[in-house]
Design an enzyme around this catalytic site. Structure first.
Site, PDB file in Angstrom:
ATOM      1  N   LYS A  19       9.440 -10.652   0.304  1.00 54.80           N
ATOM      2  CA  LYS A  19      10.519  -9.654   0.348  1.00 54.80           C
ATOM      3  C   LYS A  19      11.871 -10.354   0.489  1.00 54.80           C
ATOM      4  CE  LYS A  19       7.442  -6.115   2.141  1.00 54.80           C
ATOM      5  NZ  LYS A  19       6.877  -5.422   3.283  1.00 54.80           N
ATOM      6  N   GLN A  53       7.775  -5.154   9.586  1.00 53.64           N
ATOM      7  CA  GLN A  53       6.520  -5.415   8.868  1.00 53.64           C
ATOM      8  C   GLN A  53       5.327  -4.867   9.660  1.00 53.64           C
ATOM      9  OE1 GLN A  53       6.286  -6.711   5.742  1.00 53.64           O
ATOM     10  NE2 GLN A  53       4.099  -6.262   5.852  1.00 53.64           N
ATOM     11  N   ASP A  78      11.892   1.743   4.238  1.00 55.76           N
ATOM     12  CA  ASP A  78      10.445   1.842   4.007  1.00 55.76           C
ATOM     13  C   ASP A  78      10.019   3.306   3.829  1.00 55.76           C
ATOM     14  OD1 ASP A  78       8.958  -0.429   3.660  1.00 55.76           O
ATOM     15  OD2 ASP A  78       8.681  -0.822   5.806  1.00 55.76           O
TER      16      ASP A  78
END
Ligand code: NAP
Length: 288
Positions: A50, A94, A117
């Site tokens: 990422k 994460q 997200d």
């Protein structure tokens, strides 16, 4: 025919890079904070990918690395700091978090305007209501794969296997929402006779987390098959000692399907591409 997720994701990344460059010319550099707790190998590799993608697209990344035994209060304080940092447009924590964290409390701590997200209850609530919002990256990427591969969704029967908050449920909402207009069936472990359901699918999305969940006899000839699964299985011929497979028996299903995503190289690359898109969107909205 194979849906080339790598190629489609690379097209999207080029679009993101062009938009980020246009923003930079106006004096704004979009920024993404990536928070990683601990050093689980799969999480480390996702986070690295990422951050590399951000660098390639002209998005600033703000890495935050914390030990796995960080107290939850310290993590929440870190998120509060990122919420207040004007250079940061998006915040990604994460997942999964190491044992002991209240994952939902951590997600709720992220400011909804930085929730790239799309996991915050505000984002998911807006999705349910059909409002503009940050959409979770994997299902958003699948919609983009279908669109860019010319797959007609209106009036088609879509069957989703798996009902997680990050893939299955938002996937079902996106497929069934106005404008996409599929008729949706959502399957899970209590579904009786899964094969009867999957055989009815014009579009079959499989996100179960187990290799071989869908075999050839479970797919209608000509169906579009999207394999979300990422499973590591031991493989002594590989240096790493494992290889990645999806949830679909690819070799058996590929001849039956009209279109299918491979693993790796299908859905996976799209998830990062959509994260970059969401970050640009956050920057555009926050700095408008
Ligand atoms: P998850 O939270 O474990 O959810 C799995 C879902 O599948 C559950 O709803 C479960 O049903 C259902 N399920 C499991 N086995 C089933 C079966 N035999 N028949 C019917 N339903 C079944 O997993 P997830 O986070 O959604 O992820 C799913 C897979 O996608 C994993 O392999 C993950 O690694 C992968 N993934 C890939 C990406 C990507 O970027 N490519 C992103 C996210 C996830 P119940 O609710 O009844 O337990």
């Amino acid at each position: 025919m194979i849906i080339d997720g790598k190629k489609i994701a690379s097209d999207i990344r080029a679009e993101v890079a062009a938009e980020a460059a246009a923003m930079a010319a106006r004096g704004t550099r979009p920024g993404l904070a990536v928070v990683l707790l601990g050093d689980h190998p799969a999480s480390v590799s996702y986070v690295t990918a990422k951050e590399r993608a951000c660098a390639e697209c002209g998005i600033a990344s703000f890495p935050v690395r914390l030990p796995a035994d960080t107290p939850q209060e310290a993590l929440l304080a870190e998120i509060a700091r990122l919420n207040a940092d004007d250079r940061v447009d998006g915040i990604l924590v994460q997942l999964p978090l190491p044992r002991g964290f209240d994952e939902q409390a951590v997600i709720r701590a992220i400011a909804p305007e930085k929730d790239v997200d799309g996991f915050h209850p505000v984002s998911l609530g807006r999705l349910l209501l059909g409002q503009d919002t940050f959409v979770p990256c994997t299902p958003a990427g699948i919609i983009e794969l279908l669109r860019r591969s010319g797959v007609e969704t209106a009036g088609r029967h879509a069957v989703v296997v798996g009902r997680s908050n990050i893939v299955g449920k938002p996937m079902a909402l996106l497929l069934g929402r106005k404008g996409t207009d599929a008729t949706v069936t959502l399957c899970h472990t209590a579904t009786t006779n899964l094969a009867d359901m999957t055989r009815q699918a014009d579009i079959l999305v499989v996100a179960a987390g187990h290799p071989g969940t869908v075999g050839a006899g479970m797919v209608k000839p000509g169906a579009v098959v999207i394999d979300v699964g990422v499973n590591r299985i031991p493989d002594a011929t590989r240096k790493s000692g494992f290889r990645l497979v999806g949830d679909v028996d690819y070799a058996a299903v590929e001849p039956v399907a009209s279109l299918i995503t491979p693993v790796p190289g299908g859905v996976g690359p799209m998830t990062i591409a959509m994260l970059l898109k969401n970050t640009l969107r956050a920057a555009a909205l926050r700095r408008a």
